[in-house]
Design a protein around this motif. Structure first.
Motif, short mmCIF file in Angstrom:
data_model
loop_
_atom_site.label_atom_id
_atom_site.label_comp_id
_atom_site.label_asym_id
_atom_site.label_seq_id
_atom_site.Cartn_x
_atom_site.Cartn_y
_atom_site.Cartn_z
N LEU A 61 -1.34 5.85 4.41
CA LEU A 61 -2.00 6.14 3.14
C LEU A 61 -1.69 7.54 2.62
O LEU A 61 -1.82 7.81 1.43
CB LEU A 61 -3.51 5.98 3.30
N ALA B 33 -11.30 4.33 -2.53
CA ALA B 33 -10.39 5.46 -2.74
C ALA B 33 -10.62 6.08 -4.12
O ALA B 33 -11.05 5.40 -5.06
CB ALA B 33 -8.95 5.00 -2.59
N MET C 263 -0.60 -0.62 -6.79
CA MET C 263 -1.69 -1.19 -6.00
C MET C 263 -3.04 -0.71 -6.52
O MET C 263 -4.01 -1.49 -6.58
CB MET C 263 -1.51 -0.80 -4.53
N ARG C 264 -3.11 0.57 -6.91
CA ARG C 264 -4.38 1.11 -7.42
C ARG C 264 -4.82 0.37 -8.68
O ARG C 264 -6.01 0.15 -8.91
CB ARG C 264 -4.23 2.60 -7.68
N THR D 80 -9.74 -1.61 -0.87
CA THR D 80 -10.43 -0.32 -0.99
C THR D 80 -9.47 0.85 -0.91
O THR D 80 -9.81 1.95 -1.35
CB THR D 80 -11.49 -0.16 0.11
N MET D 81 -8.29 0.64 -0.32
CA MET D 81 -7.26 1.68 -0.18
C MET D 81 -7.79 2.91 0.56
O MET D 81 -7.35 4.03 0.33
CB MET D 81 -6.70 2.07 -1.54
N THR D 82 -8.74 2.71 1.46
CA THR D 82 -9.30 3.79 2.28
C THR D 82 -8.97 3.54 3.74
O THR D 82 -8.79 2.39 4.15
CB THR D 82 -10.83 3.87 2.13
N PRO E 124 1.93 2.63 -4.33
CA PRO E 124 0.48 2.94 -4.35
C PRO E 124 -0.14 2.94 -5.74
O PRO E 124 -1.29 2.53 -5.90
CB PRO E 124 0.41 4.32 -3.70
N ILE F 20 -8.41 -4.10 2.44
CA ILE F 20 -7.15 -3.56 1.95
C ILE F 20 -7.30 -3.02 0.53
O ILE F 20 -6.76 -1.97 0.19
CB ILE F 20 -6.06 -4.64 2.01
N VAL G 295 -9.00 -0.24 5.38
CA VAL G 295 -7.75 -0.79 5.91
C VAL G 295 -7.85 -0.99 7.42
O VAL G 295 -7.37 -1.99 7.96
CB VAL G 295 -6.56 0.11 5.54
N ALA H 66 -5.95 -3.18 -7.42
CA ALA H 66 -6.92 -3.24 -6.33
C ALA H 66 -8.26 -3.87 -6.73
O ALA H 66 -8.79 -4.71 -5.99
CB ALA H 66 -7.15 -1.84 -5.75
N LEU I 24 0.81 -1.23 0.00
CA LEU I 24 0.00 0.00 0.00
C LEU I 24 0.84 1.28 0.00
O LEU I 24 0.63 2.15 -0.84
CB LEU I 24 -0.94 0.00 1.20
#
Length: 527
Positions: free
Chosen positions: A522, A434, A288-289, A343-345, A285, A341, A349, A292, A281
């Motif tokens: 984040l 995210a 990962m985005r 969701t990257m929010t 990033p 995880i 997380v 995701a 993460l």
């Protein structure tokens, strides 16, 4: 919080990581005459309880000295150059993300050592058993404490050998094939992960995880991030385990001794999801985005797949093994962690980290209880328990039946218990992922995950009905009495019950630690 100097905190964290290794070496040495007692095997098992107890006490002291007003900052840090040519450092530290996992590991290992003192699994020398248990504890604790990618990989691999031997030497039927499957799957995943870690370190010019997280991927090209996330993600997904890389887990759990299953589910699976949060993460990033949505898709497939597999094992006539059923339930529960995880929010997380700890407490308790059932009845086959033996635990062993029902409803996410908050927050994170992520896709994932919670409730309630309810067999047909919860079992299981209730009723205890650290992670290391 008690004011403890930074040097004492550094010593505590280093001791928590290295202490079990020293204890493992001492376990293999001949016991001093005064400590042997009448039974040398009991002496070495007592040694295991003592060492793990001291490590747990050190972890609690670390919690007491931890600055709870600054959980986003790395504390108790040690930073020593190890391989200057590659800038590899012995870098240790703990923050609000890793501290709960350190304590969970120390607690579960202590409870396993205590349980084994009274109920040692059948197998070779207890000396080797205790040494492997302590070696496993050291590797797991190191995974959550190190802040260098090379050290992380070494610690990540360190746990594989002791777990292999615990399954292969002290396990049940089909233990050797299960142990080989475990080691081959995880080693293959780790080799792929190593390539990704090396790619990041060599491209960025450092393996320091704090520096890389603060840089937030700016030193890495887009293609490097994509390749690194794919490689590291595969290695972490195998350990988590994520569908469809999960097939080693049911065999390993079914064959493992009780304490092996507790540590495998309660601690080792957390190493994979922790790697996603600590490494993937913040360090890559953008990569990962990109991945995701795929991670979230695999996660929700795992939720449904694990639940359907459990329903198939729970139905009458399926000859389902209870240990195998709980193993498949872990695939579903860890799917919620991966969804959070992905969701990257901060919400997702935090939910993932909460679900991690809750799963360790609840599933650890479930494996303890199923191990106790197997010891009493000689089998974990659900049809045999519900039919030929007339389990009817509420009537035959009411305290054991009550504990099994408690663990089941905690696992299905009953509000007020630990299992509820993590899964709910993961679903909330999927409701509003995210920026840059496809919200309609994540809304679909949320709906599928919500349906998975219904399936989870279904199979766990079926298990409770079949094992705990019913009419006990007539006295004249009983082959032997079934013991209710013993004193040593109560001592082992009570902390897990208490913490499950505490985390469910007071989630701020855990979220207050993780949330500031997740927000900083984040944001690219900026408070």
């Amino acid at each position: 919080m008690i004011d403890i100097s930074e040097s004492v905190m550094q010593f505590l964290l280093a001791f928590i990581v290295v202490g079990p290794l020293l204890g493992a070496a001492a376990a293999l040495l001949p016991a001093p005459p005064g400590l042997r007692g009448k039974n040398p095997d009991q002496a070495v098992l007592r040694h295991g309880v003592t060492v793990t107890g001291v490590i747990l006490a050190a972890a609690i002291a670390l919690v007491i000295g931890f600055d709870h007003d600054q959980p986003s900052n790395m504390q108790a840090t040690t930073d020593i150059s190890w391989i200057p040519a590659l800038d590899v450092r012995i870098h240790l530290g703990v923050d609000g993300i890793s501290l709960p996992l350190l304590v969970l590991t120390a607690l579960l290992t202590f409870l396993c050592a205590l349980y084994s003192y009274y109920k040692m699994p059948a197998g070779p020398s207890p000396k080797a058993f205790v040494a492997l248990l302590l070696f496993l504890e050291s590797g797991t604790l190191a995974t959550f404490a190190v802040l260098d990618l090379v050290l992380f990989f070494l610690a990540f691999e360190m746990v594989l050998i002791p777990m292999y031997f615990l399954i292969a030497r002290w396990g049940g039927e089909a233990r050797r094939p299960a142990a080989w499957k475990f080691i081959l799957y995880t080693l293959l995943g780790s080799v792929i992960m190593l390539l990704g870690l090396l790619l990041i370190g060599l491209q960025a010019g450092t393996f320091d995880m704090v520096a890389l997280a603060t840089d937030n991927g700016r030193a890495l090209t887009a293609s490097t991030q994509l390749i690194a996330v794919l490689a590291i993600g595969i290695g972490l997904a195998v350990k988590t385990p994520m569908w469809p890389l999960h097939s080693w887990l049911p065999d390993a759990h079914t064959a493992a001794p009780t304490v092996g299953s507790v540590l495998l589910a309660g601690v080792m699976l957390k190493m994979g999801t922790y790697g996603f949060v600590r490494i993937v993460l913040p360090i890559a990033p953008d990569g990962m985005r990109t991945f995701a949505p795929y991670l979230a898709a695999f996660a929700v497939v795992g939720i449904i797949y694990g639940s359907l597999a459990c329903l198939a094992l729970a139905k009458k006539g399926a000859s389902g093994d209870l240990k195998r059923l709980i193993a498949y339930s872990s695939v579903g529960h860890m799917g919620f962690v991966l969804l959070g995880i992905a969701t990257m929010t901060p919400t997702g997380v935090n939910g993932a980290l909460f679900a991690n700890v809750a799963h360790g407490l609840i599933t650890g308790l479930l494996f303890f209880l199923v191990g106790a059932l197997k010891d009493r009845y000689g089998t974990a086959d659900l049809d045999t328990l519900a039919g030929a033996t007339g389990a009817a635990l509420y009537g035959r062993a009411p305290r054991l039946g009550a504990l099994l029902a408690f663990a089941a409803v905690a696992s299905l996410g009953l509000p007020g218990l630990a299992g509820f908050w993590g899964e709910m927050l993961a679903l909330f994170g999927a409701f509003d992922p995210a920026p840059g992520l496809n919200r309609p896709a994540f809304l679909t994932f949320m709906a599928i995950g919500g349906f998975g919670t219904l399936l989870t409730a279904a199979y766990l309630l079926i298990v409770v009905r079949r094992v705990c309810m019913g009419v006990p067999r007539p006295k004249d047909q009983e082959t032997r009495a079934i013991a209710d919860v013993q004193t040593y079992e109560l001592a082992t299981w009570s902390p897990l019950v208490a913490l499950t209730v505490l985390a469910g009723l007071w989630p701020a205890v855990l979220l207050g630690l993780t949330d500031p650290a997740v927000q900083k992670l984040l944001a690219g290391g900026k408070s």
